[in-house]
Design a protein around this motif. Structure first.
Motif, PDB file in Angstrom:
ATOM      1  N   THR A 122      27.328  35.681  26.777  1.00 41.86           N
ATOM      2  CA  THR A 122      27.480  36.203  28.141  1.00 41.86           C
ATOM      3  C   THR A 122      26.333  36.000  28.923  1.00 41.86           C
ATOM      4  OG1 THR A 122      29.106  37.695  27.272  1.00 41.86           O
ATOM      5  CG2 THR A 122      28.764  37.900  29.461  1.00 41.86           C
ATOM      6  N   TRP A 136      38.862  30.887  35.398  1.00 37.45           N
ATOM      7  CA  TRP A 136      38.122  31.197  36.300  1.00 37.45           C
ATOM      8  C   TRP A 136      38.597  32.455  37.446  1.00 37.45           C
ATOM      9  CZ3 TRP A 136      38.036  29.042  41.851  1.00 37.45           C
ATOM     10  CH2 TRP A 136      37.128  29.791  42.808  1.00 37.45           C
ATOM     11  N   ASP A 192      34.359  37.680  39.895  1.00 38.87           N
ATOM     12  CA  ASP A 192      34.227  38.159  38.552  1.00 38.87           C
ATOM     13  C   ASP A 192      33.428  37.042  37.694  1.00 38.87           C
ATOM     14  OD1 ASP A 192      34.536  40.237  36.815  1.00 38.87           O
ATOM     15  OD2 ASP A 192      36.345  39.340  35.914  1.00 38.87           O
ATOM     16  N   ASN A 219      30.735  32.850  28.518  1.00 43.43           N
ATOM     17  CA  ASN A 219      31.548  33.781  29.620  1.00 43.43           C
ATOM     18  C   ASN A 219      30.162  33.741  30.420  1.00 43.43           C
ATOM     19  OD1 ASN A 219      33.812  34.506  28.096  1.00 43.43           O
ATOM     20  ND2 ASN A 219      32.275  35.601  26.796  1.00 43.43           N
ATOM     21  N   LYS A 244      29.424  35.834  33.896  1.00 42.90           N
ATOM     22  CA  LYS A 244      29.870  37.248  34.772  1.00 42.90           C
ATOM     23  C   LYS A 244      28.979  37.405  35.572  1.00 42.90           C
ATOM     24  CE  LYS A 244      31.480  41.249  34.603  1.00 42.90           C
ATOM     25  NZ  LYS A 244      33.010  41.689  34.900  1.00 42.90           N
ATOM     26  N   PHE A 245      29.708  37.565  36.920  1.00 41.93           N
ATOM     27  CA  PHE A 245      28.943  37.685  38.303  1.00 41.93           C
ATOM     28  C   PHE A 245      28.744  39.151  38.419  1.00 41.93           C
ATOM     29  CE2 PHE A 245      30.437  38.546  42.896  1.00 41.93           C
ATOM     30  CZ  PHE A 245      28.762  38.281  43.256  1.00 41.93           C
ATOM     31  N   LEU A 272      24.433  41.108  28.223  1.00 43.45           N
ATOM     32  CA  LEU A 272      24.217  39.755  28.413  1.00 43.45           C
ATOM     33  C   LEU A 272      23.192  39.168  27.798  1.00 43.45           C
ATOM     34  CD1 LEU A 272      23.642  40.010  32.492  1.00 43.45           C
ATOM     35  CD2 LEU A 272      25.599  39.248  31.340  1.00 43.45           C
ATOM     36  N   PHE A 328      43.449  29.671  46.308  1.00 46.45           N
ATOM     37  CA  PHE A 328      43.913  30.850  46.132  1.00 46.45           C
ATOM     38  C   PHE A 328      44.568  31.590  47.313  1.00 46.45           C
ATOM     39  CE2 PHE A 328      41.055  29.962  42.604  1.00 46.45           C
ATOM     40  CZ  PHE A 328      41.415  30.898  41.528  1.00 46.45           C
ATOM     41  N   ILE A 344      28.828  47.114  31.194  1.00 50.86           N
ATOM     42  CA  ILE A 344      29.414  46.215  32.248  1.00 50.86           C
ATOM     43  C   ILE A 344      30.951  45.862  31.476  1.00 50.86           C
ATOM     44  CG2 ILE A 344      27.779  44.966  33.470  1.00 50.86           C
ATOM     45  CD1 ILE A 344      28.075  42.451  31.510  1.00 50.86           C
ATOM     46  N   ASP A 398      33.753  43.536  31.057  1.00 50.53           N
ATOM     47  CA  ASP A 398      33.789  42.239  30.878  1.00 50.53           C
ATOM     48  C   ASP A 398      35.071  41.841  30.092  1.00 50.53           C
ATOM     49  OD1 ASP A 398      33.180  39.509  31.267  1.00 50.53           O
ATOM     50  OD2 ASP A 398      31.804  39.360  29.569  1.00 50.53           O
ATOM     51  N   GLY A 447      30.007  46.025  37.083  1.00 46.73           N
ATOM     52  CA  GLY A 447      30.515  44.766  37.342  1.00 46.73           C
ATOM     53  C   GLY A 447      32.025  44.616  37.268  1.00 46.73           C
ATOM     54  N   ILE A 448      32.712  45.585  37.712  1.00 40.02           N
ATOM     55  CA  ILE A 448      34.085  45.681  37.723  1.00 40.02           C
ATOM     56  C   ILE A 448      34.835  44.955  38.871  1.00 40.02           C
ATOM     57  CG2 ILE A 448      36.359  46.911  37.992  1.00 40.02           C
ATOM     58  CD1 ILE A 448      34.586  49.379  36.620  1.00 40.02           C
ATOM     59  N   ASN A 449      35.774  43.846  38.738  1.00 45.49           N
ATOM     60  CA  ASN A 449      36.316  42.891  39.830  1.00 45.49           C
ATOM     61  C   ASN A 449      37.348  43.847  40.511  1.00 45.49           C
ATOM     62  OD1 ASN A 449      36.827  40.675  41.165  1.00 45.49           O
ATOM     63  ND2 ASN A 449      38.289  39.990  39.881  1.00 45.49           N
ATOM     64  N   ARG A 490      35.119  46.291  45.279  1.00 44.70           N
ATOM     65  CA  ARG A 490      34.198  45.258  45.364  1.00 44.70           C
ATOM     66  C   ARG A 490      34.785  43.937  46.185  1.00 44.70           C
ATOM     67  NH1 ARG A 490      30.870  42.747  40.297  1.00 44.70           N
ATOM     68  NH2 ARG A 490      32.364  41.059  40.258  1.00 44.70           N
ATOM     69  N   GLN A 507      32.895  42.291  49.534  1.00 47.87           N
ATOM     70  CA  GLN A 507      32.543  40.882  49.191  1.00 47.87           C
ATOM     71  C   GLN A 507      33.283  39.789  50.307  1.00 47.87           C
ATOM     72  OE1 GLN A 507      33.889  39.433  45.660  1.00 47.87           O
ATOM     73  NE2 GLN A 507      32.382  38.238  45.093  1.00 47.87           N
TER      74      GLN A 507
END
Lengths: 582, 317
Positions: free
Chosen positions: A100, A254, A258, A282, A284-285, A301, B84, B164, B166, B263-265, B269, B273
């Protein structure tokens, strides 16, 4: 004067305090000690007005070629040196495993005919092989293409495709596919400027593409090292939500905002060499630096780009972390000055600004001393670098120029366009305080993230906080300085010397003649000051990895067996050769 | 009738909020057009793209068209992330934020209710003092500090939980991994709510305990536990319920910090963003959805009031 200096000191202290708070209790190291009041207050007085510090000058400056690898460094003293080399050579790569990887910037898509965001480029670097690559001296060599040949006067180039290479969807990488990609790039309203001399691109047969120029372009393949040389399956040209390329990995998913997951390409054209080694990566943003650091420390990471100067210093003292510093292609930090709009249409103001700013103060206090002062778009490690007479820190000289201008025209005020990045704004504010010391008053104008290029192209700015340049070959910067660059000639300066220098570099293949041309460019840039140069960022555009992850930043061999230039552009590192101990 | 009036009022609020959101969106249209048109855009190009995007016509007609499309979750395409739609981006983020909010509320309620009851039963006791002090401590601790410390202790040092989130599996697919990843962010968000819930419920419980009917119940010999859970808790929950209802929608904003830290989408966020990226189509869509969520939740809270305290329902007649 005292007030302004106090502001600089306060900015440094606040910065140090925030970083210290963010890393509080981390591991006992004290990177924040760099920002102690004593050191900070002493720094401006200690800096020599006319002589930029030379103790951090790269050992590979002048005419020496750049080193072949980006190496894990043991301590900060080696930061700009070649390093000790990697221990990877003694280890046998092991296939398998996945990692990652932390991303600093989010990708906005994969349309290779548009303006590609840095976050996307990081991912594309693992999905793609360019038609041309760079050898360890920064010279172009065929990579995905089997050959790239010019005619006698460099007005016609012929690309021959490599037999048997297929895209991720199984379609062949043949002449028509290459021509379709290059034509789409040429037609792009955002990227096509750099193909201005190209008049036609034709697939002569299934394996050959002919590119005709309106004028000689001896270094044309340099443009095929980056975006123009990325090949995607013809049915997906201009598609933003997927990338069907030729690289060692394939895009599995993608999620904007994220990250992305990429998996091994079983049909990779270099699969018979055992490449790539990893099964999957992976991406990861993680926009927050503290979060990236914490995730890396926790083992969530296995590596990430751009740790930040304080963390780099910290990691360099940690035996359990490998730090890879880019040795070529890192960006410069600068301000673009719009030379067609007041007050920067007057050279006295531009030179006064250059004299007013103490670059070494910024480097010492906001880069932990890891970067080097810049006097132009090329790093001292470039074989095309030369010294020039760019104005050095000299407040008295700046004040004299300001007084002269103000007596004739009036007060100097300007607006600096800048993206909303706190750490960049912090540096810009400190630079403004230096300018205010000599009577130049600036204010910030925040623009939307990702809107920089459009705003600059519309010339809707006076000064612009900017990151760019540092390409291994200066020809790739042609459009941004040459008067024929149109909208891409950022500062709008029309200079016969700059044009002549860049043309000399473009038309000739003899390195000495090219070097002369680029020296002429650098001299003109130093005299005219269309840009306010701050520093070469190759010391802070770094990658950190766990020691078990190998092959990142190490030079991979090109198809002809020669070693490639590693970590070019601060983003392209050797994903193909990355492997992890099982 | 009471409910119909409230529904009409909620629709009015929705229309006002979305109208002004759309107006703000319109202000950024020139930039968006420039981005779509590319760098060599001529006025003719811009006019053409304006037509292609359906941006011709009056502002009101465009608003009504947007509103009509929004009812079918067609909020237009993202300008920044070509390929998108706004709804696709939201659909990716929404479940994570909803889960985060629900878990945070469960954690907060699970901690706050028993502590409030224990404190109210013995005001001034050690448990009352300690829970009040602890609650104020949590209230004073910003979620970004709490999150960093929880992540550092339980993620970096102890290695019990990931730092995080993921590749989050669905709750149905792998509940253990899902909860393992979501626990630290949920606790971070939930602990900040504990103090508010605890203080509100405690003071209302103490007030209710002084009512005549409670003394009557005590005189009749009902157990303390039965009195508390059957006769005191429900009528004491009005302020508490209001706070929970308001917080659910408010948590989206608060979730932003937690989503960045772990780091949660998620939605928080996403919206920040997209504001930074000037992706106004997505921002307008998120605002519209949040407005619907907010007014609907408040409507449900109103209904809940009358269930918790029938006097409200009767009074309305």
């Amino acid at each position: 004067m005292i007030h302004r200096r106090s502001r600089r000191v306060a900015a440094v202290l606040i910065s140090g305090a925030l970083v210290a708070a963010a890393c509080g209790g981390d591991d006992g190291d004290e990177p924040e000690a760099e920002s102690t009041p004593t050191e900070v207050e002493a720094e401006p007085e200690a800096t020599d007005a006319d002589e930029p510090a030379t103790s951090d000058e790269p050992e590979t400056g002048g005419d020496d070629p750049p080193p072949s690898t980006a190496a894990p460094l043991e301590d900060a003293d080696q930061i700009t040196s070649e390093g000790e080399g990697s221990d990877d050579a003694s280890l046998e790569p092991v296939p398998g495993g996945e990692i990652t990887w932390g991303l600093t910037n989010d990708g906005t898509g994969f349309d290779t005919t548009g303006a590609v965001a840095p976050g996307s480029i990081r991912i594309i670097s693992a999905l793609n092989d360019s038609l041309a690559g760079l050898d360890i001296e920064g010279n172009w060599v065929p990579n995905l293409a089997q050959s790239i040949e010019p005619n006698d006067d460099y007005t016609v180039w012929t690309i021959t495709t490599r037999p048997g290479v297929v895209f991720h969807d199984g379609e062949p990488v043949d002449g028509p596919a290459v021509a379709a990609n290059l034509n789409a790039f040429k037609a792009s309203p955002t990227a096509g400027f750099s193909f201005a001399p190209v008049t036609s691109i034709t697939a002569v047969d299934d394996s050959t593409v002919e590119i005709v120029m309106s004028s000689p372009w001896a270094q044309f393949p340099q443009s095929l090292v980056s975006q123009a040389g990325w090949m995607v399956s013809p049915s997906t040209i201009g598609t933003n939500d997927t990338f069907i390329g030729t690289g060692p990995f394939m895009l599995e998913s993608w999620t904007p905002g994220d990250g992305a997951r990429i998996v091994k390409n079983p049909n990779y054209w270099r699969a018979d060499e055992g490449l790539p080694y990893l099964d999957a990566v992976n991406f990861k943003f993680l926009p927050d630096q503290t979060v990236r650091r914490q995730a890396f420390d926790a083992g969530d990471l296995q590596g990430y780009l751009s740790p930040g100067d304080e963390d780099i210093v910290d990691f360099l003292e940690d035996d359990d972390v490998d730090v890879w510093i880019g040795t070529a292609g890192a960006n410069e930090y600068l301000w673009l000055l719009n030379t067609t709009a007041p007050p920067f249409d007057d050279i006295r103001v531009r030179r006064a600004m250059a004299h007013a700013i103490d670059k070494q103060f910024i480097i010492d206090n906001f880069r932990s001393g890891l970067t080097t002062p810049a006097n132009g778009p090329w790093n001292p490690s470039s074989k095309f670098y030369s010294e020039n007479d760019y104005p050095q820190f000299d407040p008295a000289a700046a004040q004299a120029l300001v007084d002269e201008y103000e007596a004739e025209v009036g007060p100097i005020e300007f607006e600096l366009s800048i993206e909303p990045n706190p750490s960049v704004i912090e540096v810009a504010e400190v630079m403004m305080s230096f300018l205010a010391d000599v009577g130049i008053e600036g204010s910030l104008k925040e623009i939307g993230q990702g809107q920089s290029a459009i705003t600059a192209l519309q010339d809707d700015y006076q000064a612009f906080s900017w990151f760019q340049f540092g390409a291994p070959d200066p020809d790739r910067e042609y459009t941004f300085f040459h008067s024929s660059g149109g909208l891409l000639n950022w500062s709008n300066l029309v200079s016969a010397d700059i044009d002549a220098g860049f043309d000399k570099g473009r038309v000739n293949v003899d390195e000495d003649i090219r070097r002369e041309g680029y020296a002429q460019v650098l001299k003109a840039l130093g005299d005219e000051v269309p840009m306010l140069w701050v520093d070469h960022l190759n010391g802070v555009e770094a990658v950190v990895t766990i020691p078990e992850l190998h092959g990142i930043g190490v030079s991979l061999t090109l198809p002809d067996g020669s070693p490639a230039l590693a970590m070019t552009d601060g983003a392209f590192f050797a994903w193909t050769g990355a492997w992890i101990e099982q | 009738m009471m409910y119909i009036k409230r529904v009409v009022r909620l629709v009015f609020v929705f229309l006002v909020v979305t109208f002004f959101t759309f107006w703000l969106l319109d202000q950024g249209k020139s930039d968006l057009l420039a981005a779509k048109a590319g760098l060599n855009a001529t006025p003719e190009n811009v006019a053409q793209i304006k037509t292609e995007l359906g941006l011709d016509g009056s502002f009101v007609s465009r608003y009504l068209e947007w509103l009509g499309n929004a009812l079918t979750f067609d909020f237009g395409d993202s300008i920044v992330t070509n390929g998108f739609s706004s709804w696709e981006l939201i659909r990716e983020s929404l479940p994570k934020t909803l889960e985060l909010m629900v878990l945070a509320e469960i954690i907060a309620i699970t901690i706050a209710v028993p502590l409030a009851i224990a404190s109210a039963r013995r005001p001034g006791s050690w448990i009352d003092k300690w829970s009040s002090s602890g609650a104020f401590g949590l209230l004073a601790l910003p979620s970004f500090v709490l999150g960093i410390y929880l992540s550092f202790v339980f993620g970096v040092k102890l290695g019990w939980f990931p730092t995080i989130v993921d590749d989050l599996p669905g709750l149905n697919d792998d509940p253990f991994d899902n909860l393992r990843q979501m626990l630290l962010p949920s606790v971070t968000l939930g602990l900040n709510l504990v103090a508010v819930y605890l203080r509100l419920l405690r003071s209302d419980l103490i007030e209710t305990l002084q009512e005549d009917y409670v003394m009557l119940a005590q005189a009749r010999g009902l157990s303390e536990r039965r009195i508390m859970w059957r006769h005191v808790l429900r009528p004491s929950s009005l302020n508490f319920t209001t706070a929970v209802g308001l917080n659910v929608a408010g948590l989206v904003g608060g979730a932003f910090i937690v989503e960045v830290l772990f780091g949660i989408n998620g939605m928080g966020r996403l919206v920040i963003q997209r504001v930074v990226l000037q992706d106004f189509e997505v921002v307008a869509a998120v605002v519209a959805l949040l407005t619907v969520a907010y007014v609907t939740l408040n409507f449900l809270v109103d209904i809940l009031y009358s269930i918790l305290d029938p006097r409200i329902r009767h009074g309305a007649r």
